[in-house]
Motif scaffolding. Structure first.
Motif, short mmCIF file in Angstrom:
data_model
loop_
_atom_site.label_atom_id
_atom_site.label_comp_id
_atom_site.label_asym_id
_atom_site.label_seq_id
_atom_site.Cartn_x
_atom_site.Cartn_y
_atom_site.Cartn_z
N ASP A 105 -61.95 -30.15 -23.04
CA ASP A 105 -61.53 -30.88 -21.84
C ASP A 105 -60.41 -30.07 -21.18
OD1 ASP A 105 -59.87 -32.63 -20.15
OD2 ASP A 105 -61.13 -34.26 -20.92
N GLU A 106 -60.74 -29.47 -20.03
CA GLU A 106 -59.79 -28.56 -19.37
C GLU A 106 -58.49 -29.25 -18.95
OE1 GLU A 106 -61.68 -26.30 -16.27
OE2 GLU A 106 -63.37 -25.82 -17.58
N ASN A 107 -58.56 -30.50 -18.53
CA ASN A 107 -57.35 -31.21 -18.10
C ASN A 107 -56.40 -31.44 -19.26
OD1 ASN A 107 -58.14 -31.40 -15.39
ND2 ASN A 107 -59.28 -33.28 -15.77
N ILE A 108 -56.93 -31.92 -20.38
CA ILE A 108 -56.09 -32.13 -21.56
C ILE A 108 -55.54 -30.80 -22.06
CG2 ILE A 108 -56.08 -32.87 -23.98
CD1 ILE A 108 -58.20 -34.98 -23.17
N ALA A 109 -56.40 -29.80 -22.10
CA ALA A 109 -55.98 -28.48 -22.58
C ALA A 109 -54.83 -27.93 -21.74
CB ALA A 109 -57.15 -27.51 -22.57
N GLN A 110 -54.95 -28.07 -20.42
CA GLN A 110 -53.91 -27.55 -19.53
C GLN A 110 -52.60 -28.31 -19.70
OE1 GLN A 110 -54.16 -24.76 -17.82
NE2 GLN A 110 -52.04 -24.95 -17.17
N THR A 111 -52.67 -29.63 -19.84
CA THR A 111 -51.47 -30.44 -20.02
C THR A 111 -50.74 -30.06 -21.30
OG1 THR A 111 -52.44 -32.29 -18.80
CG2 THR A 111 -50.61 -32.81 -20.28
N VAL A 112 -51.49 -29.96 -22.39
CA VAL A 112 -50.87 -29.60 -23.68
C VAL A 112 -50.33 -28.17 -23.63
CG1 VAL A 112 -51.35 -29.22 -26.14
CG2 VAL A 112 -52.23 -31.27 -24.99
N LYS A 113 -51.08 -27.26 -23.02
CA LYS A 113 -50.64 -25.87 -22.91
C LYS A 113 -49.33 -25.77 -22.14
CE LYS A 113 -52.08 -21.31 -21.38
NZ LYS A 113 -53.19 -20.48 -20.96
N GLU A 114 -49.23 -26.47 -21.01
CA GLU A 114 -48.00 -26.45 -20.22
C GLU A 114 -46.83 -27.04 -21.00
OE1 GLU A 114 -48.80 -28.36 -16.50
OE2 GLU A 114 -50.24 -26.83 -15.89
N TYR A 115 -47.08 -28.16 -21.66
CA TYR A 115 -46.02 -28.81 -22.43
C TYR A 115 -45.51 -27.89 -23.55
CZ TYR A 115 -43.59 -31.90 -25.60
OH TYR A 115 -42.65 -32.45 -26.43
N LEU A 116 -46.43 -27.35 -24.32
CA LEU A 116 -46.02 -26.48 -25.44
C LEU A 116 -45.40 -25.19 -24.93
CD1 LEU A 116 -48.99 -27.01 -27.92
CD2 LEU A 116 -46.67 -27.94 -28.07
N GLY A 117 -45.87 -24.71 -23.78
CA GLY A 117 -45.30 -23.51 -23.19
C GLY A 117 -43.83 -23.68 -22.85
N ARG A 118 -43.45 -24.89 -22.46
CA ARG A 118 -42.03 -25.17 -22.17
C ARG A 118 -41.22 -25.31 -23.46
NH1 ARG A 118 -44.53 -28.94 -18.61
NH2 ARG A 118 -43.89 -30.65 -19.95
N ASN A 119 -41.89 -25.29 -24.58
CA ASN A 119 -41.22 -25.50 -25.86
C ASN A 119 -41.45 -24.32 -26.82
OD1 ASN A 119 -40.03 -28.40 -25.91
ND2 ASN A 119 -41.98 -28.56 -24.85
N ASN A 120 -41.35 -23.12 -26.27
CA ASN A 120 -41.36 -21.88 -27.05
C ASN A 120 -42.70 -21.60 -27.73
OD1 ASN A 120 -39.96 -19.53 -27.81
ND2 ASN A 120 -39.60 -20.37 -29.85
N CYS A 121 -43.79 -22.00 -27.11
CA CYS A 121 -45.11 -21.74 -27.67
C CYS A 121 -45.96 -20.95 -26.68
CB CYS A 121 -45.84 -23.04 -28.01
SG CYS A 121 -45.05 -23.98 -29.31
N ARG A 122 -46.72 -20.02 -27.22
CA ARG A 122 -47.72 -19.30 -26.43
C ARG A 122 -49.06 -19.88 -26.85
NH1 ARG A 122 -46.00 -14.26 -26.71
NH2 ARG A 122 -46.40 -14.23 -28.93
N VAL A 123 -49.72 -20.60 -25.95
CA VAL A 123 -50.93 -21.34 -26.27
C VAL A 123 -52.16 -20.62 -25.73
CG1 VAL A 123 -52.15 -23.54 -26.08
CG2 VAL A 123 -49.64 -23.50 -26.24
N SER A 124 -53.11 -20.38 -26.60
CA SER A 124 -54.42 -19.87 -26.20
C SER A 124 -55.41 -21.02 -26.38
CB SER A 124 -54.84 -18.69 -27.08
OG SER A 124 -53.92 -17.64 -26.97
N VAL A 125 -56.14 -21.34 -25.30
CA VAL A 125 -57.10 -22.43 -25.33
C VAL A 125 -58.51 -21.87 -25.45
CG1 VAL A 125 -58.06 -24.38 -24.04
CG2 VAL A 125 -55.60 -23.89 -23.92
N PHE A 126 -59.30 -22.49 -26.33
CA PHE A 126 -60.68 -22.09 -26.54
C PHE A 126 -61.58 -23.29 -26.32
CE2 PHE A 126 -57.87 -19.50 -29.08
CZ PHE A 126 -58.21 -18.22 -28.64
N GLY A 127 -62.55 -23.15 -25.43
CA GLY A 127 -63.44 -24.24 -25.08
C GLY A 127 -64.63 -24.39 -26.00
N THR A 128 -64.78 -23.45 -26.93
CA THR A 128 -65.87 -23.55 -27.92
C THR A 128 -65.34 -23.12 -29.29
OG1 THR A 128 -66.68 -21.28 -27.65
CG2 THR A 128 -67.64 -22.97 -26.19
N ILE A 129 -66.00 -23.61 -30.30
CA ILE A 129 -65.65 -23.21 -31.66
C ILE A 129 -65.96 -21.74 -31.87
CG2 ILE A 129 -66.31 -23.53 -34.09
CD1 ILE A 129 -66.52 -26.55 -33.44
N ALA A 130 -67.05 -21.27 -31.30
CA ALA A 130 -67.41 -19.86 -31.45
C ALA A 130 -66.31 -18.94 -30.92
CB ALA A 130 -68.74 -19.58 -30.73
N ASP A 131 -65.76 -19.27 -29.74
CA ASP A 131 -64.67 -18.46 -29.18
C ASP A 131 -63.43 -18.52 -30.06
OD1 ASP A 131 -66.28 -17.74 -27.05
OD2 ASP A 131 -65.38 -19.17 -25.65
#
Length: 108
Positions: free
Chosen positions: A10-36
């Motif tokens: 879910d791109e919306n959830i992924a983006q929200t979590v990524k932005e939140y964690l990014g503000r808290n010293n995290c570098r987030v890589s999102v993967f839309g499939t298990i294979a990736d």
């Protein structure tokens, strides 16, 4: 920076979590499939993996088992809509360190 892999289709959830964690010293890589996600983890192990259960190419639960068969120490947290107690127990039995049910709120 803490490297976080987030397996979420879910791109919306992924983006929200990524932005939140990014503000808290995290570098987030999102993967839309298990294979990736598998390809990325084989190349570089993150500090932690956040895993959705319902993925388009398989179950996050089986992905969790795959991780545990290779990297016992990698912290895994389910972020999923699956709130049935049986699913939660199964998630922990298959190696999850924590289990968060969607929807959840992020601190502002």
């Amino acid at each position: 920076m803490i490297d976080v892999y987030y397996i979420e289709d879910d791109e919306n959830i992924a983006q929200t979590v990524k932005e939140y964690l990014g503000r808290n010293n995290c570098r987030v890589s999102v993967f839309g499939t298990i294979a990736d996600a598998k390809s990325a983890i084989i190349k570089k192990l993150p500090a932690i993996a956040l895993v959705d259960w319902n993925m388009p190419d398989g179950d996050g639960d089986r992905f969790c088992q795959w991780i545990r068969s290779r990297w016992v120490e990698l912290p895994l947290i389910f972020l999923t809509v699956r709130d049935d107690s049986q699913d939660i127990v199964t998630g922990f039995k298959n190696g999850a360190d924590d289990y968060v049910v969607k929807p959840f709120e992020l601190e502002v």
